[in-house]
Motif scaffolding. Structure first.
Motif: not given
Length: 250
Positions: A120-126, A134-140, A117-118, A207-208
């Protein structure tokens, strides 16, 4: 029996002439497959909340078969912005594939549910200032592995537990880093820098939401990307992600 739960739609496939077969990651009952009868009709009340990425409130009923039947659906967040951006759409599709691959039917995983959920919300507001995709995807990726029981061992040697050494290799088969004394445990272990190991540890312990603006050197990110890609293939036993082909072209 009626079941009420929130969930994310991972997949929506045509089923018959007017129905849809949904794969949904729910909070209360884990990943399920459900039939949405009449969902493909133009005036269906289900349409808004059953597309991939949608976060919705669902009501299901279950008969004698193993399939759930969708009775009611109210969309909370459809993440429309993800569908309008090629990068967000492609990476978002990859996240959904990962979640589907690591989750077992009927098994709940609240930490992974919240992580999805977190993210997808960040991707929607990227498009916000300083967002580091890229940092977010590695963290996920690394946290999905941890929350699914496949956490890579990156704080000490996975074989002898020694932690004071300079040279490091990463063993996908053993599930973590190796010290020089243990290199022979896996002759196919990959070279990995000390900085990449520190990055993996950092992402595992934050936390992501806290790392979405963290700038990571491209070479460092790529090294962790390749390590995690192979690790995911080995431990999740899934060797092909449709979205990865598109990701490599972005």
């Amino acid at each position: 029996m009626l079941i009420k739960t929130e969930g994310f739609v991972l997949k929506n496939k045509k089923y018959g002439e007017t129905d849809s077969m949904l794969t949904i990651f729910t909070r209360k009952i884990g990943k399920i497959n459900a039939i949405a009868k009449g969902a493909r009709k133009p005036k269906s009340t289900f349409l808004a909340g059953i597309q991939p990425f949608c976060y919705s409130d669902f009501v299901f009923y279950k008969g004698k078969s193993s399939l759930y039947n969708l009775s009611q659906c109210d969309a909370r967040e459809i993440f429309y912005c993800i569908r309008e951006d090629l990068d967000a759409l492609t990476y978002g599709a990859y996240l959904l594939e990962l979640v589907e691959a690591v989750t077992n039917e009927g098994q709940t995983n609240n930490r992974l549910f919240n992580l999805l959920g977190k993210t997808l919300s960040m991707l929607a507001n990227k498009d916000q200032k300083d967002f580091e995709l890229q940092t977010v995807v590695r963290a996920f990726e690394v946290n999905l592995l941890a929350y699914s029981g496949f956490k890579p061992h990156v704080h000490s040697c996975v074989n002898c537990n020694q932690s004071n050494f300079k040279q490091i290799k990463f063993s996908h088969e053993e599930g973590g880093i190796l010290c020089p004394k243990c290199f022979t445990v896996d002759p196919f272990a990959s070279k990995i820098s000390e900085t990449t190991v520190r990055l993996a540890n950092y992402l595992l312990n934050k936390d992501i939401l806290e790392i979405q603006k963290l700038k990571v050197n491209e070479a460092l990110n790529n090294e962790l990307k390749l390590i995690l890609k192979k690790y995911i293939m080995v431990h999740i036993n899934k060797y092909q992600f449709k979205s990865l082909d598109m990701l490599d072209k972005l």
